[in-house]
Design a protein around this motif. Structure first.
Motif, PDB file in Angstrom:
ATOM      1  N   GLN A  98       0.829  -1.202   0.000  1.00 48.90           N
ATOM      2  CA  GLN A  98       0.000   0.000   0.000  1.00 48.90           C
ATOM      3  C   GLN A  98       0.864   1.253   0.000  1.00 48.90           C
ATOM      4  OE1 GLN A  98      -2.867  -2.298   3.187  1.00 48.90           O
ATOM      5  NE2 GLN A  98      -2.625  -0.112   3.447  1.00 48.90           N
ATOM      6  N   SER A  99       0.321   2.323  -0.572  1.00 52.59           N
ATOM      7  CA  SER A  99       0.956   3.629  -0.416  1.00 52.59           C
ATOM      8  C   SER A  99       0.524   4.249   0.907  1.00 52.59           C
ATOM      9  CB  SER A  99       0.583   4.553  -1.572  1.00 52.59           C
ATOM     10  OG  SER A  99       1.285   5.766  -1.492  1.00 52.59           O
ATOM     11  N   LEU A 100      -0.691   3.923   1.349  1.00 48.56           N
ATOM     12  CA  LEU A 100      -1.178   4.354   2.655  1.00 48.56           C
ATOM     13  C   LEU A 100      -0.701   3.345   3.692  1.00 48.56           C
ATOM     14  CD1 LEU A 100      -2.981   6.374   4.278  1.00 48.56           C
ATOM     15  CD2 LEU A 100      -4.854   4.742   3.962  1.00 48.56           C
ATOM     16  N   THR A 101       0.516   3.546   4.170  1.00 46.25           N
ATOM     17  CA  THR A 101       1.108   2.658   5.164  1.00 46.25           C
ATOM     18  C   THR A 101       2.206   3.412   5.882  1.00 46.25           C
ATOM     19  OG1 THR A 101       2.080   0.453   5.515  1.00 46.25           O
ATOM     20  CG2 THR A 101       2.856   1.685   3.606  1.00 46.25           C
ATOM     21  N   PHE A 102       2.748   2.794   6.925  1.00 44.66           N
ATOM     22  CA  PHE A 102       3.892   3.373   7.633  1.00 44.66           C
ATOM     23  C   PHE A 102       5.166   3.017   6.864  1.00 44.66           C
ATOM     24  CE2 PHE A 102       6.999   3.126  11.278  1.00 44.66           C
ATOM     25  CZ  PHE A 102       7.114   4.502  11.423  1.00 44.66           C
ATOM     26  N   ILE A 103       6.142   3.872   6.948  1.00 45.07           N
ATOM     27  CA  ILE A 103       7.377   3.749   6.180  1.00 45.07           C
ATOM     28  C   ILE A 103       8.087   2.410   6.390  1.00 45.07           C
ATOM     29  CG2 ILE A 103       8.759   4.866   7.987  1.00 45.07           C
ATOM     30  CD1 ILE A 103       9.269   5.253   4.178  1.00 45.07           C
ATOM     31  N   ALA A 104       7.891   1.782   7.544  1.00 42.25           N
ATOM     32  CA  ALA A 104       8.575   0.516   7.844  1.00 42.25           C
ATOM     33  C   ALA A 104       8.292  -0.545   6.788  1.00 42.25           C
ATOM     34  CB  ALA A 104       8.148   0.004   9.219  1.00 42.25           C
ATOM     35  N   THR A 105       7.077  -0.570   6.261  1.00 44.32           N
ATOM     36  CA  THR A 105       6.722  -1.566   5.252  1.00 44.32           C
ATOM     37  C   THR A 105       7.642  -1.457   4.044  1.00 44.32           C
ATOM     38  OG1 THR A 105       4.421  -1.232   5.961  1.00 44.32           O
ATOM     39  CG2 THR A 105       4.790  -2.560   3.991  1.00 44.32           C
ATOM     40  N   CYS A 106       7.800  -0.254   3.533  1.00 46.85           N
ATOM     41  CA  CYS A 106       8.630  -0.039   2.340  1.00 46.85           C
ATOM     42  C   CYS A 106      10.118  -0.102   2.657  1.00 46.85           C
ATOM     43  CB  CYS A 106       8.277   1.298   1.703  1.00 46.85           C
ATOM     44  SG  CYS A 106       6.600   1.332   1.050  1.00 46.85           S
ATOM     45  N   ASN A 107      10.502   0.305   3.841  1.00 44.15           N
ATOM     46  CA  ASN A 107      11.907   0.181   4.236  1.00 44.15           C
ATOM     47  C   ASN A 107      12.343  -1.279   4.218  1.00 44.15           C
ATOM     48  OD1 ASN A 107      12.454   2.883   4.560  1.00 44.15           O
ATOM     49  ND2 ASN A 107      12.120   2.911   6.759  1.00 44.15           N
ATOM     50  N   ALA A 108      11.496  -2.153   4.768  1.00 44.82           N
ATOM     51  CA  ALA A 108      11.839  -3.577   4.823  1.00 44.82           C
ATOM     52  C   ALA A 108      11.999  -4.154   3.420  1.00 44.82           C
ATOM     53  CB  ALA A 108      10.771  -4.340   5.597  1.00 44.82           C
ATOM     54  N   VAL A 109      11.135  -3.728   2.501  1.00 41.65           N
ATOM     55  CA  VAL A 109      11.259  -4.159   1.106  1.00 41.65           C
ATOM     56  C   VAL A 109      12.598  -3.698   0.541  1.00 41.65           C
ATOM     57  CG1 VAL A 109      10.319  -3.862  -1.228  1.00 41.65           C
ATOM     58  CG2 VAL A 109       8.757  -4.196   0.713  1.00 41.65           C
ATOM     59  N   SER A 110      12.958  -2.459   0.850  1.00 40.90           N
ATOM     60  CA  SER A 110      14.183  -1.869   0.304  1.00 40.90           C
ATOM     61  C   SER A 110      15.443  -2.519   0.861  1.00 40.90           C
ATOM     62  CB  SER A 110      14.202  -0.362   0.601  1.00 40.90           C
ATOM     63  OG  SER A 110      13.071   0.274   0.042  1.00 40.90           O
ATOM     64  N   TYR A 111      15.390  -3.001   2.100  1.00 37.77           N
ATOM     65  CA  TYR A 111      16.565  -3.649   2.698  1.00 37.77           C
ATOM     66  C   TYR A 111      17.067  -4.807   1.828  1.00 37.77           C
ATOM     67  CZ  TYR A 111      15.218  -1.287   7.095  1.00 37.77           C
ATOM     68  OH  TYR A 111      14.883  -0.359   8.050  1.00 37.77           O
ATOM     69  N   LEU A 112      16.144  -5.450   1.104  1.00 38.59           N
ATOM     70  CA  LEU A 112      16.495  -6.616   0.305  1.00 38.59           C
ATOM     71  C   LEU A 112      16.819  -6.258  -1.138  1.00 38.59           C
ATOM     72  CD1 LEU A 112      13.778  -8.957   1.788  1.00 38.59           C
ATOM     73  CD2 LEU A 112      16.245  -9.289   1.979  1.00 38.59           C
ATOM     74  N   GLY A 113      16.808  -4.966  -1.440  1.00 39.29           N
ATOM     75  CA  GLY A 113      17.081  -4.543  -2.802  1.00 39.29           C
ATOM     76  C   GLY A 113      15.903  -4.744  -3.727  1.00 39.29           C
ATOM     77  N   ALA A 114      14.715  -4.943  -3.140  1.00 37.08           N
ATOM     78  CA  ALA A 114      13.494  -5.094  -3.922  1.00 37.08           C
ATOM     79  C   ALA A 114      12.802  -3.733  -4.054  1.00 37.08           C
ATOM     80  CB  ALA A 114      12.561  -6.112  -3.273  1.00 37.08           C
ATOM     81  N   SER A 115      11.767  -3.687  -4.892  1.00 40.68           N
ATOM     82  CA  SER A 115      11.059  -2.436  -5.131  1.00 40.68           C
ATOM     83  C   SER A 115       9.575  -2.603  -4.816  1.00 40.68           C
ATOM     84  CB  SER A 115      11.207  -2.006  -6.593  1.00 40.68           C
ATOM     85  OG  SER A 115      12.558  -1.899  -6.954  1.00 40.68           O
ATOM     86  N   PRO A 116       8.959  -1.592  -4.207  1.00 38.94           N
ATOM     87  CA  PRO A 116       7.518  -1.678  -3.956  1.00 38.94           C
ATOM     88  C   PRO A 116       6.707  -1.306  -5.195  1.00 38.94           C
ATOM     89  CG  PRO A 116       8.375   0.380  -3.088  1.00 38.94           C
ATOM     90  CD  PRO A 116       9.550  -0.368  -3.641  1.00 38.94           C
ATOM     91  N   ILE A 117       5.546  -1.937  -5.326  1.00 37.97           N
ATOM     92  CA  ILE A 117       4.511  -1.512  -6.270  1.00 37.97           C
ATOM     93  C   ILE A 117       3.310  -1.116  -5.420  1.00 37.97           C
ATOM     94  CG2 ILE A 117       2.992  -2.162  -8.170  1.00 37.97           C
ATOM     95  CD1 ILE A 117       4.974  -4.400  -8.843  1.00 37.97           C
ATOM     96  N   PHE A 118       2.802   0.077  -5.623  1.00 40.86           N
ATOM     97  CA  PHE A 118       1.754   0.573  -4.739  1.00 40.86           C
ATOM     98  C   PHE A 118       0.355   0.304  -5.298  1.00 40.86           C
ATOM     99  CE2 PHE A 118       5.413   3.391  -3.667  1.00 40.86           C
ATOM    100  CZ  PHE A 118       5.623   2.859  -2.407  1.00 40.86           C
ATOM    101  N   ILE A 119      -0.446  -0.355  -4.469  1.00 46.15           N
ATOM    102  CA  ILE A 119      -1.824  -0.708  -4.785  1.00 46.15           C
ATOM    103  C   ILE A 119      -2.748   0.175  -3.956  1.00 46.15           C
ATOM    104  CG2 ILE A 119      -3.509  -2.597  -4.805  1.00 46.15           C
ATOM    105  CD1 ILE A 119      -1.148  -2.931  -6.770  1.00 46.15           C
TER     106      ILE A 119
END
Length: 383
Positions: A98-119
């Motif tokens: 989600q784009s409506l979420t706390f930053i931790a969700t996307c940070n955790a994705v980024s730690y692995l070198g992955a990219s978020p897609i926002f739904i």
């Protein structure tokens, strides 16, 4: 007219918390065995990750959530990181969230070198919209010969999906799970805010293969800093415990590590506090649900939208949320409330509007943006 409306809201909130000169958004409450258990930990000298309260905490989480296994982790962000790692998310992969979420969700994705897609989210639940998810996948994804789902826009593998039970309000997690299973995408539940919340009589976090929780200082249940990972998969649970203890192999004296590990285990000191808090969970949730009912009735009487639980959900109402008519009214209320001793906050800045994620792929986010302009969280502590 606007000031009168704001005064009515602020005065009503102050009636709910009459002993406070300044009413915080959500403060911890310690009125059980917290001091006793923490002192026991200090007396035992086992204040780090080896201690009886860590195991007790994991057993309590299993009992509460109905999951077979729980792993005590140092915080919710680390739990998310570990869940993604266990789901085989790798550098170059993509993760739906989600784009409506706390930053931790996307940070955790980024730690692995992955990219978020926002739904996008549903307006009534504030959680990921099954309709938006399915629409994005039908238009932009395909299952290839290796069995994985790939994004036709980027050519990258879509490995996982991380919906969130926003503010403790359960989303339509069963529909999201069905879609993810159809497209061979791992579902990880971001249940950071939803301890004590249920959907269709099943605890949040227990629908997908892995669910994660946070016990930060402002949560319904807190241990200062803490998290948990739950699963019914024994192998995943064993792997999680191994990786979160620096991947150290058991040995009487030697320090042998068989892979890259993480210092992610919850200390016994925090676990002691968590156990005492969990003993009071259902009392806290009923208290908060009582406040939510009073809020719901009040805001209905003044024709202001209150975000209530969806059908077949039982929310812990970690944070209560209301909607104003536009961003100008929202900001005027935020200024008035905070200047008059009532802490209020907008939703988090939408992830796709942050510089780190402004170029990320995304679905149409009309609901997220509409909510962001109007939503305000109001005081929600256990009274």
């Amino acid at each position: 007219m606007q000031i009168t409306l704001f005064e009515n809201i602020v005065n009503f909130i102050k009636e709910k918390f009459p002993s406070k000169d300044f009413i915080p958004l959500h403060e911890p409450i310690f009125r059980g065995n917290e001091r006793q258990y923490v002192n026991e930990t200090i007396d035992s000298t086992f204040v780090s990750s080896v201690g009886s309260f860590v195991s007790q905490f994991e057993e309590m989480m299993c009992k509460i959530t109905g999951s077979k296994y729980a792993v005590a982790i140092v915080n919710g962000t680390s739990a998310l990181h570990m869940a993604l790692l266990l789901s085989n998310v790798k550098k170059g992969d993509e993760v739906l969230t989600q784009s409506l979420t706390f930053i931790a969700t996307c940070n955790a994705v980024s730690y692995l070198g992955a990219s978020p897609i926002f739904i996008d989210v549903d307006i009534d639940s504030l959680g990921m919209s099954p309709k938006s998810l399915l629409n994005y996948l039908k238009n932009n994804a395909e299952i290839r010969k290796d069995g994985y789902c790939y994004n036709t826009l980027s050519g990258k593998r879509i490995k996982a999906c991380v919906p969130m039970h926003t503010f403790g309000l359960p989303c339509r997690i069963d529909e999201l799970l069905e879609i993810c299973q159809e497209w061979n995408i791992k579902l990880i539940e971001d249940s950071a805010e939803s301890i004590g919340s249920y959907y269709k009589e099943k605890h949040t976090g227990s629908f997908g293969e892995i669910g994660v929780f946070s016990f930060n200082g402002n949560k319904t249940i807190t241990c200062g800093g803490g998290g948990a990972l739950i699963t019914n998969n024994r192998d995943l649970a064993i792997k999680a415990k191994h990786l979160t203890t620096q991947a150290k192999l058991p040995h009487q004296w030697a320090f042998i590590h068989d892979e890259i590990g993480y210092n992610y285990r919850m200390p016994n000191l925090n676990a002691a506090l968590a156990c005492a808090q969990l003993e009071q969970l259902f009392e806290f949730v009923e208290n908060k649900r009582g406040l939510a009912k009073e809020y719901s009735n009040f805001f209905s009487s003044i024709n202001l939208k209150y975000i209530d639980e969806i059908d077949q959900a039982k929310a812990n109402y970690w944070l209560n949320a209301i909607l104003f008519r536009n961003i100008e009214e929202r900001d005027d209320f935020l200024k008035f409330a905070n200047n008059n001793g009532v802490m209020s906050r907008p939703a988090w800045e939408l992830m796709h509007k942050l510089p780190m994620f402004e170029n990320s792929l995304r679905a149409d986010l009309s609901n997220s943006e509409w909510l962001s302009d109007r939503l305000v969280n109001i005081p929600s502590s256990v009274r």
